[in-house]
Design an enzyme around this catalytic site. Structure first.
Site, PDB file in Angstrom:
ATOM      1  N   HIS A   2      50.212  -1.162 -41.397  1.00  9.76           N
ATOM      2  CA  HIS A   2      49.593  -1.277 -40.064  1.00  9.76           C
ATOM      3  C   HIS A   2      49.567   0.077 -39.354  1.00  9.76           C
ATOM      4  O   HIS A   2      49.552   0.131 -38.126  1.00  9.76           O
ATOM      5  CB  HIS A   2      50.333  -2.298 -39.182  1.00  9.76           C
ATOM      6  CG  HIS A   2      50.578  -3.616 -39.854  1.00  9.76           C
ATOM      7  ND1 HIS A   2      49.719  -4.679 -39.754  1.00  9.76           N
ATOM      8  CD2 HIS A   2      51.582  -4.016 -40.680  1.00  9.76           C
ATOM      9  CE1 HIS A   2      50.195  -5.692 -40.475  1.00  9.76           C
ATOM     10  NE2 HIS A   2      51.320  -5.316 -41.047  1.00  9.76           N
ATOM     11  N   SER A  45      34.797  24.852 -33.543  1.00  9.51           N
ATOM     12  CA  SER A  45      33.877  24.274 -32.572  1.00  9.51           C
ATOM     13  C   SER A  45      33.121  25.394 -31.901  1.00  9.51           C
ATOM     14  O   SER A  45      33.642  26.487 -31.699  1.00  9.51           O
ATOM     15  CB  SER A  45      34.672  23.479 -31.540  1.00  9.51           C
ATOM     16  OG  SER A  45      33.961  23.397 -30.333  1.00  9.51           O
ATOM     17  N   LYS A  81      39.738  24.559 -31.619  1.00 15.45           N
ATOM     18  CA  LYS A  81      39.469  23.474 -32.566  1.00 15.45           C
ATOM     19  C   LYS A  81      39.390  23.944 -34.015  1.00 15.45           C
ATOM     20  O   LYS A  81      38.876  25.000 -34.328  1.00 15.45           O
ATOM     21  CB  LYS A  81      38.130  22.798 -32.225  1.00 15.45           C
ATOM     22  CG  LYS A  81      38.156  21.891 -31.018  1.00 15.45           C
ATOM     23  CD  LYS A  81      39.060  20.671 -31.188  1.00 15.45           C
ATOM     24  CE  LYS A  81      38.460  19.619 -32.089  1.00 15.45           C
ATOM     25  NZ  LYS A  81      37.266  18.991 -31.523  1.00 15.45           N
ATOM     26  N   GLU A  97      35.441  14.615 -43.352  1.00 19.35           N
ATOM     27  CA  GLU A  97      34.564  13.746 -42.546  1.00 19.35           C
ATOM     28  C   GLU A  97      33.238  13.511 -43.265  1.00 19.35           C
ATOM     29  O   GLU A  97      32.704  12.402 -43.263  1.00 19.35           O
ATOM     30  CB  GLU A  97      34.310  14.386 -41.181  1.00 19.35           C
ATOM     31  CG  GLU A  97      35.547  14.434 -40.302  1.00 19.35           C
ATOM     32  CD  GLU A  97      35.306  15.250 -39.047  1.00 19.35           C
ATOM     33  OE1 GLU A  97      34.930  14.666 -38.028  1.00 19.35           O
ATOM     34  OE2 GLU A  97      35.476  16.481 -39.098  1.00 19.35           O
TER      35      GLU A  97
END
Ligand code: ARG
Length: 442
Positions: free
Chosen positions: A157, A278, A284, A291
């Site tokens: 979980h 970024s 970033k 991804e």
């Protein structure tokens, strides 16, 4: 009016020719097309269906064409009206080179069995390429794990559950990829039958030797039924299903790496080469490679569903709908290969922050289940032990300490059976040496 009408008809024909043509994407099959033709023409000569010398001439010209393509002397290009597909292109080129003899190649053959052979050969080769990449992926996971046997939390979980090691975690993914290899091997074995000789749908009156061509092309045997042979695309659907499972595994792994590299986890650092910055936020570092792999999973699933939908409700035998088998398959294949290659590098170059991993183990009460096991070893029923440890955890949470920080006196307040040996059960170094947990370390 006449002028306009003439132009209209021409434009309309061009529209249809372009629509109908598969050449822009099936030119990928050129090598398999030549291979299939070489086997076919050799058999035609041996069976005396065409003169042996003519078969030889065709064979040698095909060899020459393959060499010319490989060395860039013959380019795979042409307008739709000259090259409807790779099969038409090859026959036209052959006939350009040796005249009328070239026209004999297609004796006893249809483009329906020809394309079926080409696709099977191509699919078989593709399965092999993906198997090799999967093996490299599995090896990379094994290597990275061996270099980092560090303790880390295991989750259910997505909540800290019990201690495992980074190596064991990676091994779970390795098992998935090893299973994917087996699946592809099964698919490859099942698909490895030859449709050459099925003709358009019902064979031919010539005495073709289907076993000879099957053997020459490395198939285990000729297909048993002509109608099925030209219209079976099951193997492509199976491969797409195999590819979808590979992508699902890659996507899960991507998701873990994205989480682990976040500021919240900080378990790993993804190498700069597989991340990007970024344009606005200077701090970033985004895990783009992972991804993208996670995202590309969707398009591979899409190809599987596309192919299932194309085949649904098709009457036998060949229908032009089947030309739609190619682009989705090629795209899925390219995607899977690229994702496996990139993920392998992501794994090999990532850095493990072992201190953070170990600290998360300490702060997560990941030895609570072992305390319950200890109480069971002292004769307390498991359900009661579970309750006792639950109360211990609440107290530790309130005091912001770990279970091992409690003194024996304090522990005895929860149950009188506690003795010094409990600290052995609480020690993360020891836990993994107990019972079948030893497998985690092996
Ligand atoms: N380009 C076709 C395909 O990919 C080849 C087979 C064409 N056969 C036919 N009878 N039109 O399916």
């Amino acid at each position: 009016m006449k002028l306009w009408g003439g132009r209209f008809r021409e434009a309309e024909n061009r529209l249809m020719e372009d629509f109908n043509s598969s050449f822009p994407f099936d030119l990928r099959l050129w090598e398999e097309d030549i291979q299939g033709s070489m086997a076919h023409v050799t058999m035609l000569g041996k069976q005396g269906i065409i003169p042996e010398e003519e078969a030889k001439l065709i064979y040698q010209t095909l060899v020459q064409m393959a060499e010319d393509i490989r060395e860039g002397r013959l380019t795979l290009s042409g307008e739709a009206q000259d090259a409807e597909d790779i099969h038409t292109f090859m026959e036209a080129e052959l006939t350009k080179r040796i005249g009328d003899v070239g026209k004999k190649l297609h004796t006893g053959r249809s483009r329906n069995d020809q394309v079926a052979v080409d696709m099977r050969l191509y699919a078989r080769k593709s399965a092999g390429e993906v198997i090799d990449l999967l093996q490299e992926m599995a090896d990379a996971l094994e290597r990275k794990g061996a270099e980092n046997p560090v303790r880390m939390p295991g989750y259910t979980h997505l909540q800290r559950a019990q201690v495992v090691t980074f190596r064991y975690y990676l091994d779970a993914y390795r098992q998935m990829f090893l299973r994917d290899i087996q699946r592809l091997e099964n698919t490859r074995a099942l698909m490895n039958v030859s449709p050459l000789g099925c003709g358009a749908l019902a064979g031919t009156t010539h005495e073709l030797d289907r076993s000879m061509t099957a053997e020459a092309l490395g198939f285990s045997k000729p297909v048993d039924n002509f109608l099925d042979g030209v219209s079976d695309r099951d193997y492509l659907i199976e491969l797409l299903a195999d590819f979808s499972l590979i992508m699902m595994h890659l996507s899960r792994l991507s998701e873990e790496l994205i989480l682990w590299s976040s500021q919240e986890f900080k378990f790993i650092t993804i190498d700069d080469a597989y991340a990007t910055g970024s344009s606005i936020m200077p701090q970033k570092k985004n895990p783009d490679a992972c991804e993208l792999i996670r995202g590309k999973t969707g398009r591979v699933y899409g190809s599987l569903l596309g192919m299932l939908s194309v085949m649904k409700g098709l009457p036998m035998a060949y229908d032009k709908d089947m030309q739609e088998d190619k682009e989705g398959f090629f795209d899925a294949l390219d995607t899977v290969k690229a994702c496996l290659s990139v993920m392998k590098e992501v794994i090999l170059t990532l850095k493990v922050n072992d201190e953070t991993m170990k600290e998360s183990v300490r702060r997560g009460f990941l030895n609570a289940t072992e305390v319950a096991d200890y109480l069971v070893s002292r004769g307390i029923p498991f359900r009661d032990a579970h309750g006792i440890v639950g109360r211990i955890v609440i107290e530790c949470e309130d005091r912001k300490i770990a279970i091992e920080d409690l003194s024996l006196e304090e522990l005895k307040r929860f149950s009188p059976v506690f003795d010094e040996e409990i600290y052995e059960y609480l020690d993360y170094d020891n836990i993994l040496h107990k019972g079948i947990k030893k497998e985690i370390l092996s």
